[in-house]
Design an enzyme around this catalytic site. Sequence first.
Site, PDB file in Angstrom:
ATOM      1  N   SER A 104      10.451   5.891   4.367  1.00 51.83           N
ATOM      2  CA  SER A 104      11.905   5.702   4.429  1.00 51.83           C
ATOM      3  C   SER A 104      12.278   4.462   5.234  1.00 51.83           C
ATOM      4  O   SER A 104      13.263   3.797   4.948  1.00 51.83           O
ATOM      5  CB  SER A 104      12.564   6.905   5.090  1.00 51.83           C
ATOM      6  OG  SER A 104      12.006   8.077   4.603  1.00 51.83           O
ATOM      7  N   PHE A 105      11.476   4.160   6.252  1.00 49.95           N
ATOM      8  CA  PHE A 105      11.866   3.087   7.173  1.00 49.95           C
ATOM      9  C   PHE A 105      10.964   1.864   7.129  1.00 49.95           C
ATOM     10  O   PHE A 105      11.232   0.882   7.799  1.00 49.95           O
ATOM     11  CB  PHE A 105      11.894   3.621   8.609  1.00 49.95           C
ATOM     12  CG  PHE A 105      12.855   4.751   8.805  1.00 49.95           C
ATOM     13  CD1 PHE A 105      14.195   4.614   8.441  1.00 49.95           C
ATOM     14  CD2 PHE A 105      12.435   5.953   9.335  1.00 49.95           C
ATOM     15  CE1 PHE A 105      15.087   5.654   8.615  1.00 49.95           C
ATOM     16  CE2 PHE A 105      13.322   6.997   9.516  1.00 49.95           C
ATOM     17  CZ  PHE A 105      14.653   6.857   9.152  1.00 49.95           C
ATOM     18  N   LEU A 150       0.815  -1.226   0.000  1.00 48.92           N
ATOM     19  CA  LEU A 150       0.000   0.000   0.000  1.00 48.92           C
ATOM     20  C   LEU A 150       0.840   1.264   0.000  1.00 48.92           C
ATOM     21  O   LEU A 150       0.399   2.322  -0.429  1.00 48.92           O
ATOM     22  CB  LEU A 150      -0.908   0.035   1.240  1.00 48.92           C
ATOM     23  CG  LEU A 150      -1.965  -1.049   1.362  1.00 48.92           C
ATOM     24  CD1 LEU A 150      -2.775  -0.860   2.629  1.00 48.92           C
ATOM     25  CD2 LEU A 150      -2.898  -1.027   0.154  1.00 48.92           C
ATOM     26  N   ASP A 185       3.129  14.860  11.977  1.00 51.85           N
ATOM     27  CA  ASP A 185       2.993  14.542  10.552  1.00 51.85           C
ATOM     28  C   ASP A 185       1.512  14.491  10.169  1.00 51.85           C
ATOM     29  O   ASP A 185       1.058  13.567   9.497  1.00 51.85           O
ATOM     30  CB  ASP A 185       3.684  13.190  10.280  1.00 51.85           C
ATOM     31  CG  ASP A 185       4.052  13.022   8.805  1.00 51.85           C
ATOM     32  OD1 ASP A 185       3.960  14.019   8.051  1.00 51.85           O
ATOM     33  OD2 ASP A 185       4.424  11.904   8.412  1.00 51.85           O
ATOM     34  N   LYS A 202       3.013  -3.464   8.637  1.00 54.74           N
ATOM     35  CA  LYS A 202       4.132  -2.602   8.253  1.00 54.74           C
ATOM     36  C   LYS A 202       5.435  -3.348   8.524  1.00 54.74           C
ATOM     37  O   LYS A 202       5.713  -3.746   9.665  1.00 54.74           O
ATOM     38  CB  LYS A 202       4.117  -1.292   9.044  1.00 54.74           C
ATOM     39  CG  LYS A 202       5.166  -0.310   8.562  1.00 54.74           C
ATOM     40  CD  LYS A 202       5.126   1.010   9.333  1.00 54.74           C
ATOM     41  CE  LYS A 202       4.174   2.006   8.729  1.00 54.74           C
ATOM     42  NZ  LYS A 202       4.283   3.355   9.295  1.00 54.74           N
TER      43      LYS A 202
END
Length: 501
Positions: A150-151, A146, A314, A192
């Site tokens: 960066s991590f 999806l 964010d 994730k």
Amino acid sequence: MASLISPMTPALQQNPKIICFSAFKPPLHHDTPSFTDRLRSNPGRCKAFFGNIPDDLLENTLQLDQFPAFQSGLVQFQSVTEELSDTQKWGLLVFAGVAWIYLTARPGILIGAIDAYLLAPLQLGLDSLTGRRNLKRSDFLVGDKLGEGSFGVVYSGVVVPRNATVEEKVPKRGTGRALQLDERFKEKVILKKVKVGITGAEQFGEVEEWFNYRLSRAAPETCAKFLGSFVADQTSSQFTKGGKWLVWKFEGDRTLGDYMKDRNFPFNLESVMFGRVLQGVVSVKRSALIIKQVMRQIITSLKKIHDTGIVHRDVKPANLVVTKKGQVKLIDFGAATDLRIGKNYIPDQSLLDPDYCPPELFVLPEETPSPPPEPVAALLSPVIWQLNSPDLFDTYSAGIVLLQMAIPSLRPVSGLKNFNTEIKKARYDLNKWRESTRLRPDLTILELDSGRGWDLATKLISERGYLGRGRLSAAAALRHPYFLLGGDQAAAVLSKFSLIK
Ligand SMILES: Nc1ncnc2c1ncn2[C@@H]1O[C@H](COP(=O)(O)OP(=O)(O)OP(=O)(O)O)[C@@H](O)[C@H]1O
């Protein structure tokens, strides 16, 4: 305290203050008649003292002296205070008051300590018992990718039911669509994968996990439900042995950013937010109501996380998932910081999306040193918070989201970038920007109701003034007249009762 008295009469339940009052008047010594004894022997004086209270309430109140442990505690307390002079008593009272205010002031040292030393271990214990902390790679089937930061890399996925065989668990190409169609895999999740071998990725994974557990205790309704994490036990397809995975409940197909890309925005959110199309309302007002409802939810969630000392850092449409029930939930706490204990606060470090970032760039002034050990940081946190108002970092971003929702030309990335260039030139003064912009913004929605939306936007998108203030906090924004006219709330509540479906 009221639960000490059993059975309680209805009158007593309605009047707990009287119990408190009499409880603080225990006998000084066991051989002297108690305050309640004295009152019992003189009902006339008693009524004169308390006013005309019902007899049953009075009798229950007078029974307090039948609780020896309670009494002895109070006796001890009173014998300590007895030895103090009046001035010392007042000093003690003022000290207790100030300490209470300090301990409960934002970001809440007291509640934070309860969370860290009581609730977190309790959660860990309960999760271990229920298996939430023992997730395994084989519990999930990974589907489509999806997104990628960066991590981490984010996938859709499903929970594998316990009775499914090992062969069925092996993911194949095009699994995403197949999983959706497979009746056995009903529980959708988001996984994730924390990148392996990338500097900082492991720490990022640890931080995101910590914030998700913390919020699942402190403000669960504000964010996606966190299911836990696991470490891959072998290398196969997307899995790398030793790599960490975080798992959330799948909250919805689209983010606010996805909805905003659609030409039909905000009407594509109307039935999600309100259950159906709002009939009898002109289209501009419908748009305004939908936007207000989204905005109200964003600001309410921000208020809740700020109350716990967390700043998201964010906030943007891509990090707001819209659920089927019309809830707007925050995701992606990888950049968040907990300023109660200094978690994930590194001076000079800004992990920002420049399109939504406030002019100050940092959540605390750059000269703020690295946080001391957690208990010390917690003790200092109310001072840090009062002096810097770090929460205003997020409310600026929320202001940009409001502007983007309300002004169509600011929705595309290019429009937002142009806006950011112009607002910088206008020194973050929206009224000056309005006079000078070449973007020809359509401000109709913000101008409704005597320009309340515009006024709110000007107070969210601004530079900070004295002591880092000058921009509205989430709590203050919720008190702004824009939110006081609650047409959006009425429609949302009605939709819950299915009255307008
Ligand atoms: N709980 C959830 N329910 C539904 N969708 C989700 C959920 N969490 C994440 N997503 C989807 O996955 C995407 C990426 O998630 P997230 O922003 O957490 O990852 P990321 O690696 O930080 O990506 P990016 O850096 O692009 O923001 C989101 O934009 C959203 O579409």
